[in-house]
Design a protein around this motif. Sequence first.
Motif, PDB file in Angstrom:
ATOM      1  N   ALA A 224     -20.118   9.109  40.572  1.00 14.09           N
ATOM      2  CA  ALA A 224     -21.356   9.977  40.578  1.00 14.09           C
ATOM      3  C   ALA A 224     -20.807  11.211  39.591  1.00 14.09           C
ATOM      4  CB  ALA A 224     -21.383  10.615  41.936  1.00 14.09           C
ATOM      5  N   PHE A 225     -19.684  11.738  39.611  1.00 11.10           N
ATOM      6  CA  PHE A 225     -19.320  12.997  38.567  1.00 11.10           C
ATOM      7  C   PHE A 225     -19.473  12.454  37.057  1.00 11.10           C
ATOM      8  CE2 PHE A 225     -16.847  15.453  41.981  1.00 11.10           C
ATOM      9  CZ  PHE A 225     -17.815  15.734  42.512  1.00 11.10           C
ATOM     10  N   ASP A 226     -19.127  11.316  36.836  1.00  9.17           N
ATOM     11  CA  ASP A 226     -19.145  10.713  35.501  1.00  9.17           C
ATOM     12  C   ASP A 226     -20.648  10.463  34.908  1.00  9.17           C
ATOM     13  OD1 ASP A 226     -16.700  10.634  35.709  1.00  9.17           O
ATOM     14  OD2 ASP A 226     -16.475   8.330  35.537  1.00  9.17           O
ATOM     15  N   ARG A 227     -21.485  10.286  35.820  1.00 10.17           N
ATOM     16  CA  ARG A 227     -22.987  10.053  35.475  1.00 10.17           C
ATOM     17  C   ARG A 227     -23.778  11.452  35.800  1.00 10.17           C
ATOM     18  NH1 ARG A 227     -25.268   6.641  39.831  1.00 10.17           N
ATOM     19  NH2 ARG A 227     -23.193   6.832  40.907  1.00 10.17           N
ATOM     20  N   ALA A 228     -23.097  12.532  36.075  1.00  5.99           N
ATOM     21  CA  ALA A 228     -23.706  13.811  36.334  1.00  5.99           C
ATOM     22  C   ALA A 228     -23.743  14.596  35.052  1.00  5.99           C
ATOM     23  CB  ALA A 228     -23.228  14.352  37.524  1.00  5.99           C
ATOM     24  N   HIS A 229     -22.665  14.211  33.887  1.00 12.79           N
ATOM     25  CA  HIS A 229     -22.941  15.266  32.786  1.00 12.79           C
ATOM     26  C   HIS A 229     -24.351  15.235  31.909  1.00 12.79           C
ATOM     27  CE1 HIS A 229     -18.581  15.714  32.829  1.00 12.79           C
ATOM     28  NE2 HIS A 229     -18.414  14.512  32.947  1.00 12.79           N
ATOM     29  N   LEU A 230     -24.528  16.325  31.519  1.00 15.39           N
ATOM     30  CA  LEU A 230     -25.990  16.523  30.913  1.00 15.39           C
ATOM     31  C   LEU A 230     -25.728  16.799  29.621  1.00 15.39           C
ATOM     32  CD1 LEU A 230     -28.215  18.385  33.571  1.00 15.39           C
ATOM     33  CD2 LEU A 230     -28.540  16.107  32.607  1.00 15.39           C
ATOM     34  N   ALA A 231     -26.399  15.916  28.437  1.00 19.21           N
ATOM     35  CA  ALA A 231     -26.369  16.401  27.177  1.00 19.21           C
ATOM     36  C   ALA A 231     -27.788  16.424  26.783  1.00 19.21           C
ATOM     37  CB  ALA A 231     -25.764  15.076  26.365  1.00 19.21           C
ATOM     38  N   VAL A 232     -28.303  17.787  26.350  1.00 23.05           N
ATOM     39  CA  VAL A 232     -29.562  18.199  26.106  1.00 23.05           C
ATOM     40  C   VAL A 232     -29.772  18.700  25.019  1.00 23.05           C
ATOM     41  CG1 VAL A 232     -31.709  19.110  27.224  1.00 23.05           C
ATOM     42  CG2 VAL A 232     -29.832  18.228  28.730  1.00 23.05           C
ATOM     43  N   ASP A 233     -30.824  18.723  24.229  1.00 17.55           N
ATOM     44  CA  ASP A 233     -31.445  19.373  23.106  1.00 17.55           C
ATOM     45  C   ASP A 233     -32.843  19.919  23.207  1.00 17.55           C
ATOM     46  OD1 ASP A 233     -32.775  17.242  22.174  1.00 17.55           O
ATOM     47  OD2 ASP A 233     -31.307  16.876  20.944  1.00 17.55           O
ATOM     48  N   ASP A 234     -33.372  20.392  22.492  1.00 19.43           N
ATOM     49  CA  ASP A 234     -34.757  20.885  22.524  1.00 19.43           C
ATOM     50  C   ASP A 234     -35.706  19.588  22.723  1.00 19.43           C
ATOM     51  OD1 ASP A 234     -33.744  23.566  22.475  1.00 19.43           O
ATOM     52  OD2 ASP A 234     -34.501  23.879  20.270  1.00 19.43           O
ATOM     53  N   ARG A 235     -35.562  18.464  22.412  1.00 20.36           N
ATOM     54  CA  ARG A 235     -36.259  17.377  22.708  1.00 20.36           C
ATOM     55  C   ARG A 235     -35.991  16.188  23.429  1.00 20.36           C
ATOM     56  NH1 ARG A 235     -35.966  16.005  16.243  1.00 20.36           N
ATOM     57  NH2 ARG A 235     -33.769  16.607  16.857  1.00 20.36           N
ATOM     58  N   HIS A 236     -34.693  16.146  23.591  1.00 24.32           N
ATOM     59  CA  HIS A 236     -34.412  14.957  24.381  1.00 24.32           C
ATOM     60  C   HIS A 236     -33.176  15.161  25.354  1.00 24.32           C
ATOM     61  CE1 HIS A 236     -35.348  12.717  20.323  1.00 24.32           C
ATOM     62  NE2 HIS A 236     -36.137  12.680  21.088  1.00 24.32           N
ATOM     63  N   VAL A 237     -33.112  14.543  26.308  1.00 22.80           N
ATOM     64  CA  VAL A 237     -31.981  14.470  27.334  1.00 22.80           C
ATOM     65  C   VAL A 237     -31.385  13.122  27.039  1.00 22.80           C
ATOM     66  CG1 VAL A 237     -33.408  13.437  29.246  1.00 22.80           C
ATOM     67  CG2 VAL A 237     -31.206  14.543  29.749  1.00 22.80           C
ATOM     68  N   TYR A 238     -30.091  13.210  27.023  1.00 21.17           N
ATOM     69  CA  TYR A 238     -29.223  11.883  26.757  1.00 21.17           C
ATOM     70  C   TYR A 238     -28.369  11.448  28.113  1.00 21.17           C
ATOM     71  CZ  TYR A 238     -30.525  13.638  22.081  1.00 21.17           C
ATOM     72  OH  TYR A 238     -31.268  14.112  21.136  1.00 21.17           O
ATOM     73  N   PRO A 239     -29.051  10.836  28.874  1.00 17.85           N
ATOM     74  CA  PRO A 239     -28.082  10.186  30.172  1.00 17.85           C
ATOM     75  C   PRO A 239     -26.787   9.906  29.920  1.00 17.85           C
ATOM     76  CG  PRO A 239     -30.225   9.504  30.179  1.00 17.85           C
ATOM     77  CD  PRO A 239     -29.880   9.944  28.834  1.00 17.85           C
TER      78      PRO A 239
END
Length: 724
Positions: free
Chosen positions: A575-590
Motif C-alpha cells: 500500500a505504501f508504494d502505491r500511496a506516492h502522489l505525483a501531481v502537477d497543475d493538470r494531471h495526477v500520475y498514480p
Amino acid sequence: MLSPLSHDDPHRIGAHRLIARLGSGGMGTVYLARSDAGRTAALKTMHAHIATDPGFRTRFRLEVDAARVIGPVHGARVFDADPLAETPWLATEYVLGPPLDDAVALAGPLPEPAVRALGALLCAALGRLHASEVVHRDLKPSNIMVTADGPKVIDFGIARAIGDDRLTRTGTAAGTPAFMSPEQATGQEHAPAGDVFALAGVLVFAATGHGPFGTGQHADLVYRVRYAEPDLTGVPPALLPVLARCLAKDPADRPTTTGLAALLDPGPDAFATRLPEPLLGEIVRRVGAVRHALPRRLPAPTEDALTETRPGDAPTGPSRRRLLLLGGGSVLGAAAIGGGAWAWSRPDGTSARQPPAPKQPKWDLLWQVPTASVVPSFPPAPVVLDGLVVVGENGVKGLDPVTGKPKWSDPDVYFRRKVATDGRKLYAADGLLTDTAPLGVFTVDPATGETGTPFGTFEDMPGNLYGTQLLCATGDAVYLTGGRSPRRTTEAVFREGQRWFLLAVDVLSGRKLWEVPLPARQDGSDRLHFLSARVSGGHLVLVQQAGDGGLRLAVHDARTGEALWDRPLDGDRPAFDRAHLAVDDRHVYPSAGGLVALRLADGKQAWRFDGNAPGARFGPPAVGEDTVYAVEEGRGAVALDAATGKVRWAEKGRTVAGADLDVPPVVGPVHLYSRSSTGLVASDLRTGAVSRPFKAARARYFAHVPAGRLIAVGDEYTAAYPLV
C-alpha cells in the motif's frame, strides 16, 4: 528518591543537563535530567565497559524501539535517544506516579471502577503493542505506573516480536513466575494471549492485593501457573467470570484485548476520579519533588580514596522499584521489533552496526542521525521547509538540513501524521496535550518545535481521537480529518459510533471552510482514512484507504470539498508504494496501474506510456517542471513530456530489479536520482546521461534544494548526501 551526581558523571548528555541520579546497576545509570527548554526527563545510559558489546548495544536499541512502539499515551514518552553513541542513551518522560504494587501497598486494593478503568486502558496499551507484532512478556504490577491520566506500561526487558526467539533460548521460561502464562512457564511461544493472561493476574492483584497464584519459590509458582486454579478470593463478583476466562490454561479460551476491554466496560469517567485519595496525594507529592529538584554533585575523592567512583559502583541509590518511576524499569531492555538493527552499507558491501567514522566516507555521506519511525501508519517522508527537515513518527525531530544537528526534538505534537507544511510555515493538529481537549490547529515555531495558541478550535471534535490526521497545507488552508465520538478515548483504534469527516480550515481566520463525511470504520480498526494528500491546481488529491485496506485515488475541489472523482489504486505492490502522489497543475500520475496521466478535472486518462512493451513495470513517478520521470524495470530511468507523454530521453540497458521500484526518483536542480542495486544513480535531467553513480544506503530520498542536500529517510535513521 534522588541521589547526588557523582563527581565524574557527565554534566550534559545530548541536549539534556543532568540533575541527579535515580539509580545505577550492572547495566547502566539512570539520571534525572532537564532539556534546554526546561523539560524534565529520565535519561538512561549504558556503562562504558559493556557499551563495546554489540549484543548489549542491540538490546539497548530494541528497548528504544519498544518504548516508541507503545507510544506516549500508554508508556513513557520518548524525547530523544542515541543508541549508537559512544555511551548509548535514552531520554524519556519522567512518569509522575507510583508503580501499581506501591500504589496498592499505599492505598489498599483498588475499588472495582478503578480496576475496570485500569484494565481497559491496559488493553489499549497491549493492543498497540500487539498490532505492531510485539508481545510484552513481563506484565506485572511493578511494570505498570499509575498516573492521574491512566496507567503506563514500562520495562520491555524481555519483550520481543511475535514468533522471534533469537533473544531467548527455546524451552526457557523468561518472565516473572507469579504473572506469566502457562505456555510461557513451559518455555513455549508467548503470543498476545499470554499478555492477556498476565493482565488478568495484574487486575486480580489490583482488586485484592494478592496475585492469582500466590507467592513462593520459582518452581512452586511455575507449577501452580501450569496446573492450579487461580485464587480469586476478594475479586468483586461482577469481575469474577471475566478474569476467570482470561486465566484459562488454554490460550484459545481467552478473550483478545479488544474483547476484554468490552467486557470491562469502565464507562466515560476520567481515570483520576476513580483513584483513592491517598494515591492521588502520592502522585501530587511526586510532582512537587521532581519540580523542585536542584543539581547536586559529590566532590572528587581525595588521592587516598580507595577507588575511583564509577557509574554503577555507587553504594547507595534507589531500589529497583524507585527506578520504575522513570517510565522504564529495565535500563537495558530487549524488545525485538520487526525490522532488525540499524545497519549501513559500507563501500565494500559489508554491514556496520557502529556509527561511521568521523572521516568523510568516499560515497559522500554528509551526516546521519537516528530517527526511528517504528511501524509507520503512512508512507515515511520528511516534512521539508526552508531551513528545516521534520522527521520521525514517534519521537519527531526538527533537523538542520545542512548539518543534521537537531534544532529541537519531540515537540508538543509528536505524531508526524498530525504535522504538515505549506513550504513556508509548519502546522500541527492536536488536542492541547490532554485527553479531553478539543481539536486545535496550530502553527509550530520552526526554530523550537513549540506550538502557540490554536488559530482554529473545534469543540465537537476531540483532539486526541485516533484517526485525526493533518493531511496537507497551502498558503490559504490546512486539510485534515477529524472525528466526533460518543465517548472520549485515547485508544489507538477506531471505535463504534464515531463519525469522521474531511475538512478544510482557513489559516488566517481559523474558520472551517467545509466538511465532508467519511465512511465509517469498523470497531477496533486501526487503518487511517488517508495515506497521502496534495493540493494542486485547486484540487485536493488524496490516496484514501478503505476499512479493508483497499486504496482509491480521490480528488475533491479544494475550495468547496466537493468530490469530483475517484478510482481504485489496484496492484500487487504494498500500500505504501502505491500511496506516492505525483501531481502537477493538470494531471495526477498514480503509482499503480502503469505509467499514466489522469486529468485532475475529471479523472480521464490524458496519456499512457507502455515502455519497452505493454505490461512493463514502473516505479512510482516524480514530476519536475514539465517532465514526468519514472524508473522502468530492466531499462532504467525515462523522462516524458508531462503534457503529451512523449519520450524525452530514456536510459538503455541499466539493470533495475523489482526491489528498486518501490520508491520514486528524486528530481534535483541538475540531476535525477534513482535507486540501483549498488546505491544511487545520478542522471542528467536534460539528457539522461549517467554522470555520477555512487553508493548509498537503501532508503527513501527527498530533495532539500535550499540546503543543497539529498535527504535519505530509513526505518531507523535520517541522512544526507550532496544535492549536486
